[in-house]
Design an enzyme around this catalytic site. Sequence first.
Site, PDB file in Angstrom:
ATOM      1  N   CYS A 115       2.430  18.585  14.586  1.00  0.00           N
ATOM      2  CA  CYS A 115       1.248  19.227  15.122  1.00  0.00           C
ATOM      3  C   CYS A 115       0.106  18.147  15.270  1.00  0.00           C
ATOM      4  CB  CYS A 115       0.485  20.174  14.443  1.00  0.00           C
ATOM      5  SG  CYS A 115       1.737  21.662  14.423  1.00  0.00           S
ATOM      6  N   GLY A 160       3.308  21.217   4.675  1.00  0.00           N
ATOM      7  CA  GLY A 160       4.616  21.450   4.779  1.00  0.00           C
ATOM      8  C   GLY A 160       4.897  22.941   5.898  1.00  0.00           C
ATOM      9  N   GLU A 161       6.194  23.102   6.426  1.00  0.00           N
ATOM     10  CA  GLU A 161       6.480  24.402   7.123  1.00  0.00           C
ATOM     11  C   GLU A 161       7.171  24.972   6.472  1.00  0.00           C
ATOM     12  OE1 GLU A 161       5.539  26.013   9.922  1.00  0.00           O
ATOM     13  OE2 GLU A 161       7.346  27.189   9.237  1.00  0.00           O
ATOM     14  N   SER A 192       2.325  31.413   6.167  1.00  0.00           N
ATOM     15  CA  SER A 192       1.897  31.035   7.538  1.00  0.00           C
ATOM     16  C   SER A 192       3.033  29.972   7.970  1.00  0.00           C
ATOM     17  CB  SER A 192       0.757  30.138   7.258  1.00  0.00           C
ATOM     18  OG  SER A 192       0.151  29.655   8.543  1.00  0.00           O
ATOM     19  N   SER A 214       0.331  30.320  13.030  1.00  0.00           N
ATOM     20  CA  SER A 214      -0.523  29.434  13.539  1.00  0.00           C
ATOM     21  C   SER A 214      -0.391  29.466  15.152  1.00  0.00           C
ATOM     22  CB  SER A 214      -0.318  28.088  13.167  1.00  0.00           C
ATOM     23  OG  SER A 214      -0.399  28.043  11.798  1.00  0.00           O
ATOM     24  N   LEU A 215      -1.130  30.052  15.938  1.00  0.00           N
ATOM     25  CA  LEU A 215      -0.782  30.080  17.407  1.00  0.00           C
ATOM     26  C   LEU A 215      -1.683  29.221  18.202  1.00  0.00           C
ATOM     27  CD1 LEU A 215       0.555  32.182  19.075  1.00  0.00           C
ATOM     28  CD2 LEU A 215      -1.694  33.363  19.334  1.00  0.00           C
ATOM     29  N   ASN A 216      -2.853  29.197  17.968  1.00  0.00           N
ATOM     30  CA  ASN A 216      -3.698  27.840  18.463  1.00  0.00           C
ATOM     31  C   ASN A 216      -3.743  27.627  20.102  1.00  0.00           C
ATOM     32  OD1 ASN A 216      -4.315  27.294  15.672  1.00  0.00           O
ATOM     33  ND2 ASN A 216      -2.425  25.900  15.488  1.00  0.00           N
ATOM     34  N   ASN A 290     -10.999  21.204  11.958  1.00  0.00           N
ATOM     35  CA  ASN A 290     -11.333  20.251  10.887  1.00  0.00           C
ATOM     36  C   ASN A 290     -11.230  18.923  11.260  1.00  0.00           C
ATOM     37  OD1 ASN A 290     -12.498  22.303   8.896  1.00  0.00           O
ATOM     38  ND2 ASN A 290     -10.587  22.952   8.559  1.00  0.00           N
ATOM     39  N   CYS A 333      -8.019  23.397   6.019  1.00  0.00           N
ATOM     40  CA  CYS A 333      -6.636  23.450   6.801  1.00  0.00           C
ATOM     41  C   CYS A 333      -6.718  22.156   7.433  1.00  0.00           C
ATOM     42  CB  CYS A 333      -6.812  24.434   7.858  1.00  0.00           C
ATOM     43  SG  CYS A 333      -7.465  26.262   7.317  1.00  0.00           S
TER      44      CYS A 333
HETATM   45  N1  SAH Z   1       3.180  24.802   8.617  1.00  0.00           N
HETATM   46  C1  SAH Z   1       2.304  26.303   8.517  1.00  0.00           C
HETATM   47  C2  SAH Z   1       1.531  26.018   7.354  1.00  0.00           C
HETATM   48  C3  SAH Z   1       0.446  24.752   7.141  1.00  0.00           C
HETATM   49  S1  SAH Z   1      -0.751  24.551   8.187  1.00  0.00           S
HETATM   50  C4  SAH Z   1       1.859  26.452   9.751  1.00  0.00           C
HETATM   51  O1  SAH Z   1       1.967  25.966  10.806  1.00  0.00           O
HETATM   52  O2  SAH Z   1       1.141  27.482   9.586  1.00  0.00           O
HETATM   53  C5  SAH Z   1      -1.903  25.701   7.786  1.00  0.00           C
HETATM   54  C6  SAH Z   1      -2.856  25.963   8.658  1.00  0.00           C
HETATM   55  O3  SAH Z   1      -3.698  25.052   8.960  1.00  0.00           O
HETATM   56  C7  SAH Z   1      -2.342  26.311  10.130  1.00  0.00           C
HETATM   57  O4  SAH Z   1      -2.825  27.550  10.864  1.00  0.00           O
HETATM   58  C8  SAH Z   1      -2.954  24.998  11.280  1.00  0.00           C
HETATM   59  O5  SAH Z   1      -2.952  25.548  12.520  1.00  0.00           O
HETATM   60  C9  SAH Z   1      -4.251  24.673  10.344  1.00  0.00           C
HETATM   61  N2  SAH Z   1      -4.757  23.378  10.781  1.00  0.00           N
HETATM   62  C10 SAH Z   1      -4.127  22.333  10.820  1.00  0.00           C
HETATM   63  N3  SAH Z   1      -4.658  21.180  11.253  1.00  0.00           N
HETATM   64  C11 SAH Z   1      -5.924  21.882  11.282  1.00  0.00           C
HETATM   65  C12 SAH Z   1      -7.142  21.208  11.649  1.00  0.00           C
HETATM   66  N4  SAH Z   1      -7.536  19.664  11.727  1.00  0.00           N
HETATM   67  N5  SAH Z   1      -8.068  22.006  11.349  1.00  0.00           N
HETATM   68  C13 SAH Z   1      -8.100  23.302  11.229  1.00  0.00           C
HETATM   69  N6  SAH Z   1      -6.902  23.858  11.117  1.00  0.00           N
HETATM   70  C14 SAH Z   1      -5.957  23.134  11.065  1.00  0.00           C
END
Ligand code: SAH
Length: 347
Positions: A115, A160-161, A192, A214-216, A290, A333
Amino acid sequence: MKVDLIDLSASETEQWAVSQGFEPYRGRQIRHWLLERLVRSFDDMTNLPKTLRMALKEKAIINHPEVVKILVSEDGTRKYLFRLLDGNLIESVLIPERDHYTLCISSQSGCAMGCRFCLTARGGLKRNLTPAEIIEQVICVRRSIDTQARLTNIVLMGMGEPLANYDAVVKAIMNLVGEDGMNFSHRKVTLSTCGIIPKIKHMGRDITVNLAISLNAADDETRSFLMPVNRKYPLKFLLSACRDFSLPNRRMITFEYILIKGVNDHNEDALKLVRLLSGIRAKVNLIPLNPFPGLDMSPSPMKTILHFQEILLKNNFTAIIRKSKGSDILAACGQLSGTHLHHFPLP
Ligand code: SAH
């Protein structure tokens, strides 16, 4: 090879006891010492016969990771850096809430999902964690705080995932929520995922913990740009898997949506999100991006975030703005790296 009994299920531990010539209930006693009393030595398992303790010392290990460092944020969030036996590093984050603690744990050392906005992705995947390595994060942190009972909530949102390490994660969760394990409430454990669809289906069948996605982004083009996994598992199929996912007692699925300035924060995105989530018992967590050193994107301004939230609320969705905790120590996060990056100056 010596066995790490925390890797085993309740019935496997009973079988192990039997294989050593003892009765099955000895297995339950061992689990009680390991998962409830959190002991670190077989000698402390005082209600076991000496012969069983000898067998344990010879054939089993208590394989706990080393706490390398604990960083404390000004908001009270604590980041634990652990070194695993083979030298790989992982992080867990302990978040104080009003009347309890939430612990965010890792399921892999590093991550392969790539990501664009996530620091963990930059280092790639080192390896999957074992069930014991996932559970040991909870045990180590519990041992390090004196108000043990108050650590009630677990989120698999660290490095991790989790669904890319499915078998180990399910096994670990069973030991976390099992009555004969650590006895966490199913309702207080959340997994998650970035959206590995086949495993979401399995998860619905195997365990009843909460699901967060984690939709985003609310369209495939933006989501594939941010999250390569979307090319394999596009939104239409992801949301259909969510519709089919059933949680007991009308619990909701959480959708995490990071707000990134100019990328996914337009009015149109919020409206697309409303259409996408229609018919799902959904709760949306809006998270301002973040930042971390080297990231070429920035968080949406608060005004934009409030406006985005407004659109969701007007359409009867629960939408909460989550101000990340621990960002001053890169514990928020997407800021976990398992390295000592926190020595770098923050932007
Ligand atoms: N792999 C799993 C769990 C780890 S990430 C997942 O993708 O859900 C946990 C969360 O942190 C996710 O919702 C992701 O979208 C968020 N995240 C990752 N990088 C981020 C960032 N720079 N700022 C805010 N949230 C972030």
